[in-house]
Design a protein around this motif. Structure first.
Motif, PDB file in Angstrom:
ATOM      1  N   VAL A 153     -18.867 -61.501  28.165  1.00  0.00           N
ATOM      2  CA  VAL A 153     -17.415 -61.626  28.362  1.00  0.00           C
ATOM      3  C   VAL A 153     -17.101 -62.611  29.482  1.00  0.00           C
ATOM      4  O   VAL A 153     -16.119 -63.375  29.401  1.00  0.00           O
ATOM      5  N   ALA A 154     -17.932 -62.625  30.522  1.00  0.00           N
ATOM      6  CA  ALA A 154     -17.693 -63.560  31.620  1.00  0.00           C
ATOM      7  C   ALA A 154     -17.853 -65.002  31.142  1.00  0.00           C
ATOM      8  O   ALA A 154     -17.039 -65.886  31.470  1.00  0.00           O
ATOM      9  N   LEU A 155     -18.892 -65.264  30.357  1.00  0.00           N
ATOM     10  CA  LEU A 155     -19.123 -66.616  29.857  1.00  0.00           C
ATOM     11  C   LEU A 155     -18.017 -67.058  28.891  1.00  0.00           C
ATOM     12  O   LEU A 155     -17.590 -68.220  28.913  1.00  0.00           O
ATOM     13  N   ILE A 192     -13.050 -70.381  27.865  1.00  0.00           N
ATOM     14  CA  ILE A 192     -11.620 -70.489  27.577  1.00  0.00           C
ATOM     15  C   ILE A 192     -10.901 -71.210  28.711  1.00  0.00           C
ATOM     16  O   ILE A 192     -10.042 -72.074  28.470  1.00  0.00           O
ATOM     17  N   HIS A 193     -11.259 -70.890  29.937  1.00  0.00           N
ATOM     18  CA  HIS A 193     -10.670 -71.605  31.076  1.00  0.00           C
ATOM     19  C   HIS A 193     -10.981 -73.104  30.985  1.00  0.00           C
ATOM     20  O   HIS A 193     -10.132 -73.948  31.296  1.00  0.00           O
ATOM     21  N   SER A 236     -11.743 -61.409  31.732  1.00  0.00           N
ATOM     22  CA  SER A 236     -12.760 -60.544  31.136  1.00  0.00           C
ATOM     23  C   SER A 236     -12.706 -59.163  31.776  1.00  0.00           C
ATOM     24  O   SER A 236     -12.452 -59.031  32.980  1.00  0.00           O
ATOM     25  N   LEU A 237     -12.938 -58.133  30.959  1.00  0.00           N
ATOM     26  CA  LEU A 237     -12.872 -56.745  31.429  1.00  0.00           C
ATOM     27  C   LEU A 237     -14.029 -55.941  30.859  1.00  0.00           C
ATOM     28  O   LEU A 237     -14.381 -56.080  29.680  1.00  0.00           O
ATOM     29  N   ILE A 259     -10.604 -60.674  27.213  1.00  0.00           N
ATOM     30  CA  ILE A 259     -11.947 -60.551  26.637  1.00  0.00           C
ATOM     31  C   ILE A 259     -12.530 -59.219  27.073  1.00  0.00           C
ATOM     32  O   ILE A 259     -12.789 -58.989  28.254  1.00  0.00           O
ATOM     33  N   ALA A 260     -12.714 -58.325  26.101  1.00  0.00           N
ATOM     34  CA  ALA A 260     -13.172 -56.966  26.387  1.00  0.00           C
ATOM     35  C   ALA A 260     -14.649 -56.821  26.053  1.00  0.00           C
ATOM     36  O   ALA A 260     -15.115 -57.275  24.998  1.00  0.00           O
ATOM     37  N   ALA A 261     -15.378 -56.185  26.922  1.00  0.00           N
ATOM     38  CA  ALA A 261     -16.786 -55.884  26.657  1.00  0.00           C
ATOM     39  C   ALA A 261     -16.871 -54.789  25.598  1.00  0.00           C
ATOM     40  O   ALA A 261     -16.342 -53.693  25.781  1.00  0.00           O
TER      41      ALA A 261
END
Length: 595
Positions: free
Chosen positions: A78-80, A85-86, A94-95, A132-134
């Motif tokens: 999710v972080a990637l 997107i940024h 991301s969460l 963006i959800a894990a």
């Protein structure tokens, strides 16, 4: 502004190029005017790597620590994705499951969702973010990280779509939709444009790998349209909704579950409480039982056969051995070289002849049937694993599943004709429940005035099942339940069928002619029975359903004469005189279980 949920599996985010491709799909959807929530799995084989690391530390790592470890895979993804997107000039956050507010029970590695808080997601969406959800994870009431088990990211995506009121839930994967069977096994498999929740639920539990059954249960319960699409192309994919693609087709798909194991408990006392002892011991280990066949007893004893996943065999044998000893059973046998072949279709509920057509196709292919169970929209047979692929091809061909149905509807047609059938108040109540994944019953019904005919000592020879059911059908007898199980230890089987009571004499005449023709041991018939059916969502994935049923019936001194199961129903045959009290006890038991 409409909202969509997009889920990307591990193969869809396996490397940085694929992560960017997934991010572009989300940005494009936002640019088209949608609010977007992405649910992302761990990258490629990341989870396998983590499992391998755990095994190097301990042969039996604690379940809580496994969840702590495995949840990190989705956090990387999710972080990637948010970074990608940024980099495209859009906003994203991301969460983790806990940051979203996905609350689960504390069943580590197999947790169930109890509630989801939407406030944070809705605020972030309103601020213009793609969220963006894990997938695959949540937290319990003690803030422990939990994981949802197999197919957990699909379940996360559909659950979020339900609570957020999404227009659709798009499942991006490495295939371009649902097929009539696995195209990797049968290249002639046909792409399906639309499939119903019930059909997909059965196929998912029977080995179709596109979706996991828990996510389909969620979708059916809350009316979430699911769009299965390819991550690597813009093809239409498959819509999973309440309606089928074709109302005229009896069968929509076939499935193969290759790695099954059959266990038979021989010579258990044919008295109330027997099934409870056996299946409660299995349920305590959270093992999902698949085909269950309990045939008519003989000389005060009966045999109970059932299947489990091959990986659960050893644990199941341990559980069953203790129960069998306590019951005074004659013995236990098992076979770990079997596979299950099934056909599914809503049309079966209203069209006759599907069973004997399937059995004839298997006979013509030289495939021997070891067990049979039937449901309202499913027929499953157990065959030797080395015959499984031939069996699948035979049934796929006989129902012409490679051909387009004469009458079929697209999703656009269904959507244009659609009327809201769900009770809005019921849906709201379910969404506000403190256990979103709780078992949901749709009915407990009794079919009275039934009879059964049992053929014992059926030779282990291809074609006999086809001959049986063709002969009964030609006599004008409607068959409801069919169960075939092991009959002793000599390789022969026992086949029972339920029929209307008025047809008992006719069916017995046919059965006696079959006994002479095929050298059967015996034919028995009985009247005054009733079928009691529990229908619902989550009957298979909630492993304690059988325990609840059998405890309720045993408490009323009701003996279970026959059993068969499906994803949507559990059917039991009992004494017709006790049918009403049986229904009352089951209603009370499940009402208590759902509180």
């Amino acid at each position: 502004m409409s909202l969509i949920v997009q889920k990307f599996g591990g193969t869809s985010v396996a490397d940085t190029d694929k992560i960017r491709a997934a991010a572009r799909k989300a940005v494009r959807a936002q640019q088209q005017g949608h609010q977007v929530v992405m649910v992302v799995s761990a990258m490629g084989k990341n989870t396998d790597v983590l499992v391998s690391l755990a095994s190097e530390m301990s042969e039996t790592p604690p379940a809580r620590e496994m969840d702590m470890l495995l949840s990190t895979g989705e956090q990387v993804s999710v972080a990637l994705v948010a970074m990608a997107i940024h980099g495209m000039g859009a906003k994203a956050v991301s969460l983790t499951g806990g940051q979203i507010g996905i609350r689960t029970d504390n069943s580590f590695t197999k947790a169930r969702i109890q509630s989801i808080s939407t406030a944070r997601i809705e605020r972030l969406l309103d601020e213009g973010n793609i969220v963006i959800a894990a997938g695959f994870q949540g937290i319990d009431e003690d803030l422990n990280i939990t994981t949802l088990g197999r197919g957990g990211s699909d379940t996360t995506a559909v659950a979020l779509a339900a609570v957020l009121g999404a227009e659709t839930c798009e499942i991006y994967t490495d295939v371009d939709g649902v097929y009539t069977t696995d195209p990797r096994v049968l290249p002639e498999a046909r792409h399906v444009g639309v499939i119903s929740y019930d059909e997909m639920l059965e196929l998912a539990s029977l080995g179709a790998g596109v979706m996991h059954s828990r996510s389909i249960e969620f979708a059916k319960k809350f009316g979430v349209p699911i769009h299965v699409r390819s991550s690597f192309s813009d093809t239409e994919g498959t819509m999973i909704v309440a309606e089928p693609e074709s109302a005229s087709a009896s069968v929509c798909g076939a499935a193969l579950t290759r790695d099954e194991a059959r266990i038979t408990v021989l010579g258990v006392p044919d008295v109330p409480g027997t099934s409870l002892e056996i299946f409660s011991a299995i349920s305590d280990r959270k093992i999902a039982v698949d085909m269950i066949v309990q045939n008519i007893g003989n000389d005060g004893r009966t045999d109970i056969s059932f299947t489990v996943q091959h990986s659960d065999l050893e644990s199941t044998l341990q559980a069953v051995s203790a129960a069998a000893t306590q019951l005074g059973a004659v013995g236990i046998t098992h076979d770990d070289q079997v596979s299950k072949v099934s056909v599914v279709g809503l049309g079966m509920a209203v069209q006759t002849g599907v069973a004997h057509k399937m059995f004839r196709a298997l006979a013509d292919a030289g495939v021997n049937i070891q067990m049979i169970t039937t449901g309202e929209i499913k027929i499953s047979v157990l065959v030797s694993r080395d015959q499984a692929s031939n069996a699948l091809r035979a049934v796929h061909q006989v129902f012409k599943l490679m051909d387009q149905p004469a009458e079929r509807k697209s999703w656009a047609q269904i959507r244009a004709e659609r009327h809201e059938k769900a009770d809005v108040n019921t849906l709201v109540a379910r969404l506000q429940s403190d256990a979103l994944e709780e078992l949901t019953l749709t009915g407990i019904d009794v079919m009275p005035n039934q009879a059964r005919v049992t053929l014992r000592g059926v030779p282990d020879t291809p074609g006999i099942a086809a001959d049986m059911f063709e002969s009964v059908s030609e006599a004008g007898v409607f068959i409801d339940m069919i169960v075939q199980g092991i009959d002793g230890e000599d390789g022969r089987t026992s086949v029972s069928m339920t029929i209307p009571e008025k047809d008992l004499d006719t069916c017995l005449e046919v059965a006696k002619s079959l006994m002479k023709r095929h050298g059967l041991r015996d034919v028995q018939g009985g009247e005054g029975i009733a079928k009691v059916t529990v229908s619902g969502i989550g009957l298979r994935s909630h492993t304690n359903v059988g325990t609840i049923m059998f405890r309720a019936l045993a408490g009323a001194d009701i003996n279970v004469q026959m059993i068969n199961t499906s994803e949507l129903q559990v059917n039991t045959v009992i004494d017709g005189k006790k049918a009403q009290i049986g229904r009352e006890r089951l209603s009370a038991a499940f009402q208590e279980a759902l509180r």
